[in-house]
Design a protein around this motif. Structure first.
Motif, short mmCIF file in Angstrom:
data_model
loop_
_atom_site.label_atom_id
_atom_site.label_comp_id
_atom_site.label_asym_id
_atom_site.label_seq_id
_atom_site.Cartn_x
_atom_site.Cartn_y
_atom_site.Cartn_z
N PRO A 189 1.12 -1.41 -0.10
CA PRO A 189 0.01 0.10 0.06
C PRO A 189 1.06 1.31 0.15
O PRO A 189 2.04 1.38 0.08
CB PRO A 189 -0.81 -0.08 1.29
CG PRO A 189 0.28 -0.99 2.18
CD PRO A 189 0.87 -1.97 1.21
N GLU A 190 0.02 2.43 -0.03
CA GLU A 190 0.88 3.69 0.20
C GLU A 190 1.57 3.71 1.48
O GLU A 190 1.10 3.59 2.54
CB GLU A 190 0.10 4.96 -0.10
CG GLU A 190 0.72 5.96 -0.03
CD GLU A 190 1.61 6.34 -1.22
OE1 GLU A 190 2.84 6.58 -0.81
OE2 GLU A 190 1.57 6.00 -2.39
N THR A 191 2.84 4.16 1.37
CA THR A 191 3.78 4.21 2.57
C THR A 191 3.89 5.57 3.03
O THR A 191 4.59 5.81 4.03
CB THR A 191 5.02 3.51 2.61
OG1 THR A 191 5.61 4.13 1.35
CG2 THR A 191 4.86 2.01 2.37
N PHE A 192 3.61 6.74 2.17
CA PHE A 192 3.79 8.05 2.73
C PHE A 192 3.02 8.29 3.88
O PHE A 192 1.65 8.01 4.18
CB PHE A 192 3.36 9.06 1.60
CG PHE A 192 3.45 10.39 2.02
CD1 PHE A 192 4.70 11.12 1.96
CD2 PHE A 192 2.42 11.16 2.29
CE1 PHE A 192 4.92 12.42 2.36
CE2 PHE A 192 2.57 12.53 2.72
CZ PHE A 192 3.63 13.11 2.78
N TRP A 193 3.68 9.21 4.76
CA TRP A 193 3.15 9.46 6.26
C TRP A 193 3.79 11.00 6.32
O TRP A 193 4.81 11.02 6.52
CB TRP A 193 3.33 8.48 7.27
CG TRP A 193 2.48 9.04 8.49
CD1 TRP A 193 2.78 9.60 9.64
CD2 TRP A 193 1.07 8.92 8.55
NE1 TRP A 193 1.66 9.95 10.45
CE2 TRP A 193 0.73 9.13 10.03
CE3 TRP A 193 0.05 8.03 7.68
CZ2 TRP A 193 -0.76 8.97 10.50
CZ3 TRP A 193 -1.33 7.87 8.40
CH2 TRP A 193 -1.62 8.39 9.77
N ASP A 194 2.88 11.75 6.79
CA ASP A 194 3.35 13.41 6.92
C ASP A 194 3.82 13.45 8.25
O ASP A 194 3.07 13.12 9.32
CB ASP A 194 2.01 14.11 6.70
CG ASP A 194 2.44 15.66 6.88
OD1 ASP A 194 3.75 15.96 7.04
OD2 ASP A 194 1.77 16.67 6.92
N ARG A 195 5.01 13.60 8.63
CA ARG A 195 5.66 13.52 9.79
C ARG A 195 6.16 14.97 10.20
O ARG A 195 7.26 15.37 11.09
CB ARG A 195 6.77 12.66 9.81
CG ARG A 195 6.26 11.33 9.68
CD ARG A 195 7.46 10.20 10.12
NE ARG A 195 7.23 8.98 9.65
CZ ARG A 195 6.32 8.08 10.50
NH1 ARG A 195 5.69 8.60 11.54
NH2 ARG A 195 5.77 6.95 10.06
N THR A 196 5.46 16.03 9.63
CA THR A 196 5.66 17.33 10.11
C THR A 196 5.51 17.75 11.44
O THR A 196 4.30 17.23 11.91
CB THR A 196 4.86 18.29 9.25
OG1 THR A 196 5.06 18.36 7.82
CG2 THR A 196 4.83 19.75 9.64
N PRO A 197 6.58 18.22 12.32
CA PRO A 197 6.25 18.52 13.53
C PRO A 197 5.09 19.27 13.98
O PRO A 197 4.78 20.44 13.26
CB PRO A 197 7.72 19.06 14.31
CG PRO A 197 8.55 18.49 13.16
CD PRO A 197 7.69 18.68 11.85
N ARG A 198 4.40 18.82 14.92
CA ARG A 198 3.01 19.50 15.43
C ARG A 198 3.18 19.71 16.90
O ARG A 198 3.67 18.84 17.66
CB ARG A 198 1.52 18.91 14.97
CG ARG A 198 1.70 18.93 13.43
CD ARG A 198 0.22 17.93 13.26
NE ARG A 198 0.13 18.14 11.64
CZ ARG A 198 0.59 17.02 11.04
NH1 ARG A 198 1.24 16.15 11.43
NH2 ARG A 198 0.37 17.01 9.63
N PRO A 199 2.45 20.81 17.39
CA PRO A 199 2.40 20.94 19.01
C PRO A 199 1.80 19.87 19.55
O PRO A 199 0.71 19.20 19.01
CB PRO A 199 1.69 22.35 19.14
CG PRO A 199 1.55 22.97 17.55
CD PRO A 199 1.68 21.87 16.91
N LYS A 200 2.60 19.33 20.83
CA LYS A 200 1.62 18.37 21.43
C LYS A 200 0.28 18.76 22.14
O LYS A 200 -0.10 19.92 22.38
CB LYS A 200 2.83 17.98 22.58
CG LYS A 200 3.60 17.06 22.25
CD LYS A 200 4.56 16.67 23.35
CE LYS A 200 5.88 15.77 22.88
NZ LYS A 200 6.67 15.51 23.90
#
Length: 647
Positions: free
Chosen positions: A250-261
């Motif tokens: 399947p598609e393996t792309f995952w957005d790992r842009t840092p976000r506030p907790k």
């Protein structure tokens, strides 16, 4: 652990820790206050910090079950084995193809055989596949490549002219390109840093194994059924691969842009400190006037007054009222204070909460580190009752069904110009770590391709006079050498890196991978020189065959080390880096070498030719030494220049 002031196990330190590729891989809860920040990071059962950190969403590829990730890897790896074997697939049938179309053997080698225009198609395909995958996802690019590969195989099998066969091979190169340019980036997306070397080793084993096994099988087919049936069999296998990739990759792309907790979940230290003072109960409750901040209402006794030997007394005596931190106490209906009144009446009651520094000084007969670590460790082991946000209540994260994973297209991943992304791999030539990886990878794969061209020349002539099948069986030696090289480059490399991390306070530097350059230099140099020397001296056939296996061992080690070092140094550019590596291997090494290698071999003989190749290999690997020493500073330099972000 630093030596001589500016060295970390020989790697010269940069002036800042903000260097791409440098990560905390191993850590213990008994570290200094630094451990307070790292204790919340997710780890393996062995204490290895997961890098990158997976999201809570079950659809994050890093959260997939191990069997699903490994099955996706082996599906891609099997397809790469078939695709990688297309380079030397006609190595044993040059004479047959030449007689079919009335052309010379050098023409066959240049245009449809081991190198030449097929390699040029591979290089162009990498440039097309990478930016397309970054924008639209890897899954549609993989599947499109398989379809092109299938169509080109049928086309090549039925070619009625030499020109038609040449065009079919170029299209085949474009179709095979995704299985060379993208799998390493896919591995970086579905496996953690400490798992990558082993998995990349498996991928390179299958890729290089194809270059060693496919000629063996094709030689048998050519001898019994003719060269056209080679492509018919390939078409059948690629059709099976199409179904395999459609179902299990399947598609393996995952957005790992840092976000506030999320603020709904308290930090670990806050939980630890809150639990510490909650255990003191009402003895820790004190009040003071909202005006003066010092007066105590009658009947209210502080924890310090009741127990002068308690840890809180040390804090109370060591600070002034102005230094104290306070939070409003929770109201409890029905609870009575020492005077029999409801505690709700004390509106200005506060709960004294010390600062981090003060909690760290709570000794009570033990060292400060032991005191803090005991509370932090106990709180880390407690389950957290998390309050979901309103958005999470409305849209809870649920795992996608198998049917939904079969979608051919999952939407545009990036809104950026395709031409800019196509140019980005060439910018990476300015990154020293990528440049080194490019040279070593191109040489490691390139020598195996060079050997596949010379095998027929050496073994099918005097004094060996091997048949086509006998020539194919020679590839058993490099296949075994490749397996051994992959095992060392994968598992052994990971074990060695963890050893060095422990000696370096848990900090991982990608340059630790470069130590594997020592066995690469020794094995490939000896193998290349020994192969040519023994063939020229007409030693017994097993001697050059053993040197062939040693070359494959070193090339497997070198290619795995090159890919792992590039991905670990710049994981965010893994896709572009693999295009840089494969473009150089296919065009700058494969295509260019095909223009003169056969003539060079015939003119100077195997001894001079392969001794020169060994010298080139050794000279290039000597640059590993300065890169190991200055690699971290060079990575910091590229981080400051930020060249990739300009495109």
């Amino acid at each position: 652990m630093k030596f001589f002031g500016g060295h970390t196990l020989g790697v010269l330190d940069a002036d800042t820790d903000e260097v791409p590729g440098t990560v905390l891989l191993l850590s213990s809860t008994t570290q200094e206050p630094f451990g307070i920040d790292t204790i919340e990071l997710k780890r393996t059962a062995n204490g290895i910090i997961l890098e990158p950190q997976p999201d809570e969403n079950p659809n994050d590829p890093l959260n997939w079950p191990s069997w699903q990730r490994d099955f996706a890897l082996f599906s891609l790896g099997w397809h790469c084995l078939v695709g990688g074997g297309q380079t030397p697939i006609l190595a044993a049938g040059f004479n047959d193809v030449a007689s079919t179309f009335g052309v010379t053997i050098p023409q066959v080698a240049l245009t449809t055989g081991c190198k030449g225009l097929y390699m040029l198609g591979l290089g162009l395909g990498c440039i097309i596949a990478s930016p397309t995958a970054l924008i639209y996802g890897k899954r549609p690019v993989y599947l499109t490549g398989v379809v092109l590969f299938l169509a080109a195989s049928i086309w090549a099998a039925g070619s009625q002219s030499y020109v038609s066969l040449v065009i079919a091979r170029i299209v085949m190169g474009i179709g095979v390109a995704p299985c060379e340019a993208l799998p390493s980036a896919t591995i970086a997306e579905i496996f953690f840093l400490h798992e990558r070397a082993y998995r990349i080793g498996i991928y390179t084993l299958l890729l290089l194994g194809g270059k060693n096994l496919v000629p063996l099988v094709s030689a048998s087919i050519i001898q019994t059924m003719g060269w056209r049936w080679v492509f018919w069999v390939v078409a059948m296998i690629v059709g099976f691969n199409l179904g395999l990739l459609f179902l299990f990759v399947p598609e393996t792309f995952w957005d790992r842009t840092p976000r506030p907790k999320s603020s709904n979940q308290p930090s670990l230290f806050r939980r630890a400190s809150s639990s510490l003072f909650a255990r003191s109960g009402e003895k820790a409750r004190s009040t003071r006037s909202a005006v003066s901040g010092n007066a105590k209402p009658k009947g209210i006794t502080s924890a310090v007054d009741e127990n002068p030997q308690s840890p809180l007394s040390a804090i109370e005596k060591g600070r002034t009222a102005g230094d104290r931190r306070a939070t409003f106490a929770d109201s409890v209906v029905g609870e009575k204070d020492g005077n029999g009144k409801d505690k709700n009446e004390h509106e200005n009651d506060v709960l004294e909460v010390p600062t981090v520094r003060e909690v760290y000084r709570l000794a009570d007969g033990k060292t400060s580190r032991e005191s803090l670590d005991r509370y932090v460790r106990n709180e880390a082991q407690k389950p957290i009752e998390r309050i979901p946000s309103a958005d999470e209540d409305k849209h809870p994260a649920t795992k996608h069904s198998f049917k939904s994973s079969l979608k051919l297209y999952n939407g545009r991943q990036q809104k950026v110009s395709w031409l800019k992304l196509a140019f980005r791999p060439f910018v990476l030539f300015a990154y020293p770590a990528i440049l080194w990886s490019t040279v070593i990878y191109a040489l490691s794969i390139g020598w195996l391709i060079v050997l596949s061209e010379s095998v027929a020349h050496i073994y099918q002539e005097n004094p060996y006079n091997f048949s086509r099948l006998g020539t194919g069986l020679v590839y058993i030696s490099p296949f075994i050498g490749g397996i051994i090289g992959t095992a060392i480059a994968g598992k052994a490399s990971d074990v060695f890196v963890r050893f060095m991390c422990r000696r370096n306070a848990g900090i991982y530097e990608p340059e630790f991978r470069l130590v594997m350059g020592i066995p690469v230099a020794i094995s490939t140099t000896i193998g290349l020189m020994g192969f040519g020397w023994s063939a020229q001296q007409q030693d017994y056939w097993i001697v050059p065959t053993l040197f062939f296996g040693i070359i494959s061992f070193g090339c497997s080690l070198g290619s795995t080390t090159a890919i792992t070092f590039a991905v670990d140094s710049y994981r965010q550019y893994a896709g572009e880096a693999l295009v840089t590596l494969n473009f150089s291997k296919n065009v700058l090494h494969g295509f260019v070498f095909s223009l003169f290698f056969n003539r060079w071999l015939q003119k100077d003989g195997a001894k001079k030719t392969f001794v020169a190749l060994g010298a080139i290999q050794l000279g290039c690997l000597l640059f590993t030494i300065p890169l190991y020493l200055y690699g971290k500073r060079l990575r910091r330099w590229t981080y400051q220049r930020n060249m990739m972000e300009k495109f």
